[in-house]
Motif scaffolding. Structure first.
Motif, PDB file in Angstrom:
ATOM      1  N   SER A 121       0.843  -1.199   0.000  1.00 44.68           N
ATOM      2  CA  SER A 121       0.000   0.000   0.000  1.00 44.68           C
ATOM      3  C   SER A 121       0.874   1.245   0.000  1.00 44.68           C
ATOM      4  N   ASP A 122       0.340   2.347  -0.523  1.00 45.78           N
ATOM      5  CA  ASP A 122       1.054   3.628  -0.465  1.00 45.78           C
ATOM      6  C   ASP A 122       1.410   3.952   0.977  1.00 45.78           C
ATOM      7  N   GLY A 123       2.621   4.381   1.203  1.00 42.66           N
ATOM      8  CA  GLY A 123       3.045   4.782   2.540  1.00 42.66           C
ATOM      9  C   GLY A 123       3.467   3.640   3.448  1.00 42.66           C
ATOM     10  N   ALA A 124       3.488   2.420   2.972  1.00 35.98           N
ATOM     11  CA  ALA A 124       3.897   1.282   3.808  1.00 35.98           C
ATOM     12  C   ALA A 124       5.339   1.481   4.267  1.00 35.98           C
ATOM     13  N   ALA A 125       5.607   1.130   5.534  1.00 31.08           N
ATOM     14  CA  ALA A 125       6.960   1.321   6.063  1.00 31.08           C
ATOM     15  C   ALA A 125       7.390   0.205   7.001  1.00 31.08           C
ATOM     16  N   ASP A 126       6.462  -0.549   7.521  1.00 35.84           N
ATOM     17  CA  ASP A 126       6.794  -1.557   8.524  1.00 35.84           C
ATOM     18  C   ASP A 126       7.329  -2.835   7.876  1.00 35.84           C
ATOM     19  N   PRO A 127       8.024  -3.667   8.666  1.00 38.46           N
ATOM     20  CA  PRO A 127       8.553  -4.917   8.112  1.00 38.46           C
ATOM     21  C   PRO A 127       7.454  -5.945   7.861  1.00 38.46           C
ATOM     22  N   ALA A 128       7.786  -6.926   7.042  1.00 37.95           N
ATOM     23  CA  ALA A 128       6.907  -8.079   6.829  1.00 37.95           C
ATOM     24  C   ALA A 128       7.211  -9.091   7.932  1.00 37.95           C
ATOM     25  N   GLU A 129       6.174  -9.733   8.427  1.00 35.28           N
ATOM     26  CA  GLU A 129       6.322 -10.788   9.431  1.00 35.28           C
ATOM     27  C   GLU A 129       6.001 -12.103   8.732  1.00 35.28           C
ATOM     28  N   ILE A 130       6.995 -12.981   8.649  1.00 37.16           N
ATOM     29  CA  ILE A 130       6.855 -14.211   7.877  1.00 37.16           C
ATOM     30  C   ILE A 130       7.097 -15.409   8.775  1.00 37.16           C
ATOM     31  N   ASP A 131       6.159 -16.351   8.766  1.00 38.47           N
ATOM     32  CA  ASP A 131       6.317 -17.613   9.488  1.00 38.47           C
ATOM     33  C   ASP A 131       6.718 -18.676   8.478  1.00 38.47           C
ATOM     34  N   LEU A 132       7.839 -19.342   8.752  1.00 38.76           N
ATOM     35  CA  LEU A 132       8.377 -20.382   7.881  1.00 38.76           C
ATOM     36  C   LEU A 132       8.417 -21.704   8.636  1.00 38.76           C
ATOM     37  N   THR A 133       8.016 -22.768   7.972  1.00 38.01           N
ATOM     38  CA  THR A 133       8.165 -24.119   8.513  1.00 38.01           C
ATOM     39  C   THR A 133       8.642 -25.016   7.372  1.00 38.01           C
TER      40      THR A 133
END
Length: 175
Positions: A121-133
């Motif tokens: 989205s426009d203005g996005a700044a936060d990190p992505a939170e990814i769950d990996l298994t």
């Protein structure tokens, strides 16, 4: 015991948790693994465990507003191999980031890296939170398979002025 059999046994031990008595037998004529009986209702209500560790990392590449791709390169530790046919789960979320799909499949090293669609989205700044298994196995006579369950906080360069883009990172568990 084959690598595929090892991961299946390990997966049962992980799913059944403390209710399973998973142990390797040294005798050639004895079964490789023994499991204690587990009540059916306990297995049916089992939820996958939360990731046990959180790691922070930075992705390379740049994403702009709109649809892009997050590329996840899974690599085994130096003394291991990725476990073909084992479960592979990838789910992601983030504020002002949308991930149209989660991945629930079997790991195929020939189909790596994982390509995860992302909408910024426009203005996005936060990190992505990814769950990996996923799973990897060590080599040799004393080889064993190891589950990887990790939550990644991935810093993304979201300053792209054009639509979409790609960001890339490598995940390699410790052995």
């Amino acid at each position: 015991m084959s690598q595929r059999t090892l991961w299946k046994v390990l997966a049962l031990c992980v799913v059944l948790g403390p209710a399973a008595a998973c142990q390797r037998s040294d005798g050639d004529d004895a079964p490789a693994t023994k499991l204690a009986p587990v009540p059916r209702e306990q297995v049916a209500r089992h939820e996958p465990p939360e990731p046990r560790q959180v790691q922070r990392l930075k992705a390379e590449g740049q994403l702009g507003p709109g649809r892009g791709t997050l590329i996840i390169d899974l690599r085994p530790p130096q003394d291991g191999t990725l476990t073909e046919g084992a479960p592979l789960r990838v789910s992601a979320r983030g504020r002002d980031l949308t991930f149209p799909e989660s991945i629930r499949t079997q790991l195929d090293p020939d189909e790596l890296p994982v390509r995860l669609p992302i909408v910024v989205s426009d203005g996005a700044a936060d990190p992505a939170e990814i769950d990996l298994t996923y799973y990897w196995c060590s080599e040799g006579d004393s080889g064993s398979c190891h589950p990887v369950r990790v939550r990644l906080l991935v810093e993304l360069d979201l300053s792209g002025s054009g639509d979409g883009g790609e960001a890339h990172f490598v995940h390699r568990p410790e052995s």
